[in-house]
Structure formats: C-alpha cells, structure tokens
Motif scaffolding. Structure first.
Motif, PDB file in Angstrom:
ATOM      1  N   TYR A  96      -3.530 -28.842  -5.884  1.00 30.77           N
ATOM      2  CA  TYR A  96      -3.178 -28.927  -4.469  1.00 30.77           C
ATOM      3  C   TYR A  96      -1.800 -29.559  -4.279  1.00 30.77           C
ATOM      4  CZ  TYR A  96      -3.221 -30.313   0.418  1.00 30.77           C
ATOM      5  OH  TYR A  96      -2.869 -30.501   1.733  1.00 30.77           O
ATOM      6  N   VAL A  97      -1.507 -30.639  -5.003  1.00 28.79           N
ATOM      7  CA  VAL A  97      -0.236 -31.346  -4.754  1.00 28.79           C
ATOM      8  C   VAL A  97       0.986 -30.596  -5.309  1.00 28.79           C
ATOM      9  CG1 VAL A  97      -1.361 -33.612  -4.633  1.00 28.79           C
ATOM     10  CG2 VAL A  97      -0.292 -32.886  -6.776  1.00 28.79           C
ATOM     11  N   LEU A 145      -0.184 -34.498   3.309  1.00 27.47           N
ATOM     12  CA  LEU A 145      -1.423 -34.893   2.641  1.00 27.47           C
ATOM     13  C   LEU A 145      -1.208 -35.013   1.123  1.00 27.47           C
ATOM     14  CD1 LEU A 145      -4.388 -35.475   3.510  1.00 27.47           C
ATOM     15  CD2 LEU A 145      -4.939 -33.213   2.637  1.00 27.47           C
ATOM     16  N   ALA A 146      -0.508 -34.053   0.543  1.00 29.66           N
ATOM     17  CA  ALA A 146      -0.214 -34.099  -0.897  1.00 29.66           C
ATOM     18  C   ALA A 146       0.643 -35.325  -1.212  1.00 29.66           C
ATOM     19  CB  ALA A 146       0.498 -32.821  -1.327  1.00 29.66           C
ATOM     20  N   CYS A 147       1.633 -35.561  -0.376  1.00 31.55           N
ATOM     21  CA  CYS A 147       2.507 -36.729  -0.527  1.00 31.55           C
ATOM     22  C   CYS A 147       1.693 -38.022  -0.454  1.00 31.55           C
ATOM     23  CB  CYS A 147       3.565 -36.672   0.575  1.00 31.55           C
ATOM     24  SG  CYS A 147       4.634 -38.103   0.653  1.00 31.55           S
ATOM     25  N   LYS A 156       9.452 -38.906   7.248  1.00 29.87           N
ATOM     26  CA  LYS A 156       9.939 -39.956   8.146  1.00 29.87           C
ATOM     27  C   LYS A 156      11.086 -39.421   9.021  1.00 29.87           C
ATOM     28  CE  LYS A 156      11.032 -44.499   9.088  1.00 29.87           C
ATOM     29  NZ  LYS A 156      11.379 -44.472  10.503  1.00 29.87           N
ATOM     30  N   MET A 159      11.546 -37.303   3.921  1.00 23.63           N
ATOM     31  CA  MET A 159      11.738 -36.163   4.821  1.00 23.63           C
ATOM     32  C   MET A 159      10.722 -36.179   5.960  1.00 23.63           C
ATOM     33  SD  MET A 159      12.685 -33.331   1.946  1.00 23.63           S
ATOM     34  CE  MET A 159      13.701 -32.266   2.970  1.00 23.63           C
ATOM     35  N   ILE A 164      -5.818 -35.061   7.427  1.00 23.41           N
ATOM     36  CA  ILE A 164      -4.588 -34.271   7.455  1.00 23.41           C
ATOM     37  C   ILE A 164      -3.708 -34.562   8.677  1.00 23.41           C
ATOM     38  CG2 ILE A 164      -5.577 -32.212   8.586  1.00 23.41           C
ATOM     39  CD1 ILE A 164      -4.036 -30.703   6.168  1.00 23.41           C
ATOM     40  N   HIS A 198       7.813 -30.893   8.013  1.00 22.42           N
ATOM     41  CA  HIS A 198       7.244 -31.234   6.705  1.00 22.42           C
ATOM     42  C   HIS A 198       5.782 -31.682   6.763  1.00 22.42           C
ATOM     43  CE1 HIS A 198      11.604 -31.325   6.060  1.00 22.42           C
ATOM     44  NE2 HIS A 198      11.286 -30.820   4.887  1.00 22.42           N
ATOM     45  N   VAL A 241       9.723 -36.697  -0.647  1.00 27.55           N
ATOM     46  CA  VAL A 241       9.120 -35.935   0.459  1.00 27.55           C
ATOM     47  C   VAL A 241       8.772 -36.887   1.605  1.00 27.55           C
ATOM     48  CG1 VAL A 241       7.166 -34.475   1.133  1.00 27.55           C
ATOM     49  CG2 VAL A 241       8.285 -34.121  -1.085  1.00 27.55           C
ATOM     50  N   ARG A 242       8.383 -38.104   1.240  1.00 30.17           N
ATOM     51  CA  ARG A 242       8.053 -39.090   2.287  1.00 30.17           C
ATOM     52  C   ARG A 242       9.274 -39.375   3.160  1.00 30.17           C
ATOM     53  NH1 ARG A 242       5.328 -45.166   1.570  1.00 30.17           N
ATOM     54  NH2 ARG A 242       5.073 -45.506   3.815  1.00 30.17           N
ATOM     55  N   LEU A 299       1.940 -28.111  -4.185  1.00 30.99           N
ATOM     56  CA  LEU A 299       2.535 -27.709  -2.904  1.00 30.99           C
ATOM     57  C   LEU A 299       3.910 -28.354  -2.708  1.00 30.99           C
ATOM     58  CD1 LEU A 299       1.590 -26.231  -0.240  1.00 30.99           C
ATOM     59  CD2 LEU A 299       0.786 -28.461   0.538  1.00 30.99           C
ATOM     60  N   LEU A 300       4.064 -29.582  -3.207  1.00 34.42           N
ATOM     61  CA  LEU A 300       5.321 -30.315  -3.016  1.00 34.42           C
ATOM     62  C   LEU A 300       6.498 -29.633  -3.727  1.00 34.42           C
ATOM     63  CD1 LEU A 300       4.282 -34.081  -3.338  1.00 34.42           C
ATOM     64  CD2 LEU A 300       4.363 -32.643  -1.310  1.00 34.42           C
ATOM     65  N   LYS A 323       3.052 -30.090   6.614  1.00 33.43           N
ATOM     66  CA  LYS A 323       2.107 -29.473   5.674  1.00 33.43           C
ATOM     67  C   LYS A 323       2.146 -30.134   4.296  1.00 33.43           C
ATOM     68  CE  LYS A 323       3.064 -25.370   3.574  1.00 33.43           C
ATOM     69  NZ  LYS A 323       3.726 -24.087   3.216  1.00 33.43           N
ATOM     70  N   TYR A 324       3.196 -30.917   4.032  1.00 32.01           N
ATOM     71  CA  TYR A 324       3.290 -31.586   2.725  1.00 32.01           C
ATOM     72  C   TYR A 324       2.759 -33.023   2.762  1.00 32.01           C
ATOM     73  CZ  TYR A 324       6.423 -27.636   2.266  1.00 32.01           C
ATOM     74  OH  TYR A 324       6.935 -26.376   2.280  1.00 32.01           O
ATOM     75  N   TYR A 351     -10.619 -35.363   1.589  1.00 30.85           N
ATOM     76  CA  TYR A 351      -9.225 -35.748   1.846  1.00 30.85           C
ATOM     77  C   TYR A 351      -8.647 -34.985   3.038  1.00 30.85           C
ATOM     78  CZ  TYR A 351      -9.334 -37.838  -2.873  1.00 30.85           C
ATOM     79  OH  TYR A 351      -9.647 -38.576  -3.984  1.00 30.85           O
ATOM     80  N   LEU A 352      -9.096 -33.717   3.211  1.00 34.53           N
ATOM     81  CA  LEU A 352      -8.554 -32.892   4.295  1.00 34.53           C
ATOM     82  C   LEU A 352      -8.904 -33.438   5.688  1.00 34.53           C
ATOM     83  CD1 LEU A 352      -9.053 -29.350   2.747  1.00 34.53           C
ATOM     84  CD2 LEU A 352      -6.868 -30.322   3.465  1.00 34.53           C
ATOM     85  N   LEU A 397       2.673 -42.400   6.696  1.00 35.81           N
ATOM     86  CA  LEU A 397       3.820 -42.288   5.790  1.00 35.81           C
ATOM     87  C   LEU A 397       5.106 -42.662   6.517  1.00 35.81           C
ATOM     88  CD1 LEU A 397       2.808 -38.961   4.015  1.00 35.81           C
ATOM     89  CD2 LEU A 397       2.983 -41.201   2.912  1.00 35.81           C
TER      90      LEU A 397
END
Lengths: 471, 95
Positions: free
Chosen positions: B36-37, A302-304, A381, A379, A421, A297, A376-377, B39-40, A299-300, A417-418, A428
């Motif tokens: 971007y988010v 940063l969004a999380c 973890k 997952m 990453i 997980h 998602v957090r 994506l989740l 790749k998710y 933000y990237l 998290l």
C-alpha cells in the motif's frame, strides 16, 4: 433537569447558588458509572474515594466563600495514556498493567488546579494504536448509541464515557484522529489542538511529532473551557508554545469555507456525504462563502502517516524493556529479558507497528520509506498552507462512515487503518481540527471536521458554536 | 519483498520475541501494508526538504537544575523497579 444534563458553566452557577454540592454531583456521576459500566465498559479504573475527597475540598471552598474556577466541581475522566499521580496508568497494555504514575501530566495538573474532579481512567487501544478501542489488552468498550458497535478509537473510552453521561467531559489524545473519530462515532464534541498548543508532558508517547492531548465534551462551550484550562507553554515539553490569542471575532456571515474535493471521493458513504453537504448548505445560507479547494496530496497522507507514526512509535516504545518499570520476564541473560518482556507484554497491533517502524528506519530501507514519507509530509503541510491563503476554515467529514460493528475490521489491519483516512492529513500538518456532531445516519452519529490555521482554536470554537445554533 | 528472514532480522533489531505463528502473520500484514505505501513512489520529491518540526522552535534549552520534589519523585520511580537492591536498579550481567 437531571444533574448530568448541566454544562460546565451551569454546574458552576448551581454550585455557587448551593442548589447542589460538588459531593452530590460527583455521587450522581459515580452512580451512573455504576449503572452503565457493565454495558459500556468505558473505564479501566474508577477512583470513587479520591473523586469524593476532591469534591469535598471544592464544597469547603464554596462554604467559606472562596472564589472557584469554571471547572471546579466538574467531574471528568482521563484517557489511560495520561498520567494521574498515584493512579495506575496502563496505556491499555499488559506491559504497564501494574504501573503507578509517579507524577501528574501537565494537562491533569492544570485540571486539578482548577478543581476538576477526576472520576477515573478510560479505555483505549493499546498505546493509542488503533481506530476502535478493540486493541485494548483489557476490555471492549461499546458505543452508547449501539452496543454492537465500536466507540471509535483510540480515545474510545473517553468518548463513550461522555456520550453515556458517565462524566461531564474527558481528556483524550489524538495522533492520527484518536479524539476526532471517536467523538464523531459517539456524537460528542472533540478537539485536536494545534501541535504544540497543549503540553504532552505525562502523555505516554506514541508518535511525538503528532501526539496532542485534547478535550471531549457535550458542547463546544465546554470544550473551549477545558482547552483554555490545559493549553500553554510548559517547561517540561520543549515543543509546547504560548499561542497568541487572536482577538478578532469570527462570524459565519463573513468567513470563507473551503471544501476539499479529495475528501468527498470514493469510499465516503452516501448518508455521511449528504449530512455533511447539508451542513455546508446551512452555513452558506447563514452567509458563509463556500469555495471548492484542492489538497492535492491527500491521497498520500495515510501511507505517509503509517510510516512516520510507526517509525516514531518504534523508537518511543524502546523504553519498555523490562528493566526500569512495567512487566519484566524472568530470563537467563539481559538480551532475553528484553525479548521476553516485550514479546509477552505487547499485543499484536503494537508488535505489528513496532516491526513496521523498525523496518522503515532500518539500514537499506530508511531512504525509500522513512525519509520519503517525511518529504511527502512537507508537501501535505504545504497543501494546507496554500489552502489557508484562500479560506479561513476547511469543512470535511471526520470519518467516511459511522461507527462500525465490533469485530468487523479487527483481523484486517489495512482496513482498520483506512478508518483514519480523513483525519491523518490534519495531524501530519499539525493544524487544529474539531469534530462537531451534525446529524445521524439512522441511529449513528456523524461528525463534521472543522479545520483551521495553526493556533486558531478560538476561531474554530466560534464557528462551531454558531453552527450548533443553526443545525 | 518481505520474507521470513527479514521478519526475523527486524524482530531482532526491535528486541521482540515472536512465535512462529506471529512471524507468519506479521510477514503477511507487513507485505500488504508495504504494498500500500508504495503509493508514495508516485510523488516527485527530489526538491522537497523532509519535514522536521511543526512549531518552528529551535534549540529549546533549560537550566540543568534539580526540582524541589525530586527526592519524592525519585522514591516513586525506584518503587517501580522490577528488581531492586538498596535503591539500585538490578539487571542481569551483560557479560
């Protein structure tokens, strides 16, 4: 050897042998600060008199033959989001430009108790939001390895102060990489402890489920001494815990190191990759078992992270209302006091994040954004929990690239933000990670991120020290 | 997804005064970040519990008592008040 080349233990030895006094050592560091600061800009405040007074107390103790702690007489710097009683604490923001800390943060109180000398407060991105220290309301901090480049962030002042020999060590804080990434960019050692290992009391809150105070220093040994001094349960922080210290000694010869394939994908610069792969080979040669793993997980993350952290920040920063302390604008009614004080007091990145967080928590959007991110957090973890059933440590780069140019990313928040990453997933999950300088891309330092199970800082220190010797 | 009205509404909820210029910029930035988010949405989470706490602590309590140095600390906190009257915090009338 010059005075600023000594480690904490060496300083301790020399002070006891009276080769130099704490006063002389402090003056030496204040001299470097005076000379370097016009170039580096790491400090927002230098407290010469207070530092020399603290040093005199240590010298008096030594002269009387009293016992002194490891850190006694060691000059340090504190990130300006951490309270030092009686000194200004701005968090890099106009809204706290004249705020005087009414008490010591627990980590600072513990350093003072050991006799560490506080030289001053270091620059940061406003409210620890950023990746380059360019979002400070007051000044730019430059990377000592290349003055045209950023020191990283948000503990950029602390990292560059250590790298420029302006202090022996510094405290920083890490929410999504704010100790590890500047440590990597400036070529120093930085530890983000396990969530709960160090009290957050007196740290101006950014995202409370992620924030941790930690050390930045020149060597792993120094980092460990500082971490041991500041860790532990504190009645003022309900999330702090007394961790059991494993007595098992780890040896590179018989550890399993996981290499998560997701951290070596697209976006990782070639030179950074080859430096990190070189270290992995050396660890393997030294006897470590290297195993490819997956943290599916990743790749998710940063969004999380940008939903969870901004949601928490929007709630935490509600306290800056122009009423109790900090900047307060004249207005006709109460609502206008809030609007104007916050509108004038906060900078652009802080406003952007408060807006994003308020949006993610607002009625109608909560489930799709905040609640989703929290799931998602879980997952993310679980990915780490599963990985640590197979391996003892995980090695990754700290940042996909070395220090970037000042101004390069400032106008594009997503690009900035990237930079985080490879560090946010660890935050998290709440696990500990250390940034170890392992090479240079040209003249720019590159850091290895060493991650382990919750509360295995000791294991991380042991592995890092063994790596320091074979690099 | 993000129009100017939504930006103004969120700014009101967040008690932030924004200039027109700032509104335009934030509208643009939030749109990019929210793109971007999304994506989740790829992640299947129907059986997953939301994350709560990292350290598995539960109901941490303490005795409700007064610290010894509280008077001194109180004085320092009062000194930070933007508007003060006889140790009272002064605010604008609500009504």
């Amino acid at each position: 050897m010059e005075l600023h080349q000594f480690s904490i233990k060496q300083i301790h030895q020399h002070l006891l042998q009276k080769d130099f006094s704490a006063h002389e050592l402090t003056e030496h560091y204040l001299g470097i600060i005076k000379k370097e600061e016009s170039k580096i800009g790491a400090f927002l405040l230098v407290s010469d008199n207070l530092a020399l007074e603290q040093a005199d107390v240590i010298d008096e103790k030594i002269n009387q033959g009293q016992e002194i702690s490891w850190l006694a007489g060691a000059p340090c710097a504190i990130k300006d989001a951490i309270l030092v009683e009686g000194q200004k604490c701005t968090a890099g923001s106009r809204i706290l430009e004249n705020y005087l800390a009414p008490y010591d943060a627990t980590a600072v109180a513990k350093l003072k108790k050991q006799g560490a000398i506080i030289l001053g407060k270091t620059n940061l991105d406003e409210f620890a939001m950023g990746s380059s220290t360019e979002h400070s309301a007051f000044q730019i901090t430059r990377n000592p390895h290349d003055l045209a480049r950023v020191p990283g962030g948000t503990s950029g002042g602390s990292a560059s102060a250590v790298a420029a020999n302006e202090c022996v060590f510094a405290l920083g804080s890490d929410t999504g990489g704010s100790i590890r990434q500047p440590a990597s960019f400036c070529g120093v050692v930085g530890l983000k402890p396990t969530y709960g290992a160090v009290s957050r009391y007196g740290l101006i809150a950014h995202a409370s489920s992620l924030d941790q105070i930690g050390p930045l220093a020149k060597t792993v040994e120094d980092c460990q001494i500082i971490f041991d001094a500041i860790k532990g349960k504190d009645e003022h922080d309900a999330t702090s815990v007394e961790a059991e210290n494993s007595s098992v000694n780890v040896d590179l010869k018989n550890v399993k190191i996981g290499i998560p394939k997701e951290y070596f994908g697209e976006g990782l610069e070639k030179e950074t990759r080859s430096i990190i792969e070189g270290v992995i080979k050396k660890a393997e040669k030294a006897g470590a078992k290297i195993q490819e793993i997956s943290l599916p997980h990743s790749k998710y993350a940063l969004a999380c992270y940008y939903l969870v952290s901004t949601s928490e920040a929007s709630a935490n920063l509600a306290r800056f209302d122009g009423i109790k302390y900090g900047m307060s604008c004249e207005a006709n009614d109460l609502a206008e006091v809030y609007l104007k004080s916050r509108g004038h007091g906060f900078g652009s990145e802080v406003k952007r994040r408060i807006m994003l967080g308020t949006f993610a928590l607002s009625s109608g959007y909560y489930d799709a954004f905040y609640a989703k991110a929290q799931k998602v957090r879980t997952m993310i973890k679980q990915d780490f929990d599963k990985a640590f059933e197979q391996v003892d440590f995980i090695f990754t780069p700290v940042s996909p690239f070395p220090a970037f140019k000042i101004g390069e990313k400032i106008d594009d928040p997503l690009k900035m933000y990237l930079s985080d990453i490879l560090t946010v997933p660890i935050s998290l999950a709440g696990v500990p990670a250390l940034s170890l300088p392992v090479g240079q891309d040209g003249h720019l330092p590159v850091g290895l991120q060493i991650i382990s199970r919750p509360f295995n800082e000791k294991g991380i220190f042991q592995i890092s020290q063994q790596l320091e010797k074979i690099l | 997804m993000i129009d100017k009205k939504l930006v103004e509404n969120v700014a009101r909820l967040a008690r932030l005064e924004l200039s027109d210029n700032e509104k335009t910029k934030i509208q643009r930035d939030l749109s990019a970040i929210l793109d971007y988010v999304t994506l989740l949405n790829e992640v299947e989470v129907s059986d997953v519990k939301p994350f709560y706490e990292n350290t598995a602590l539960f109901n941490v309590t303490r005795i409700d008592d007064i610290a010894i140095d509280s008077e001194l600390t109180a004085q320092k906190i009062i000194e930070q008040f933007p508007r003060e009257d006889n140790s009272y915090l002064k605010v604008k009338a609500i009504l």
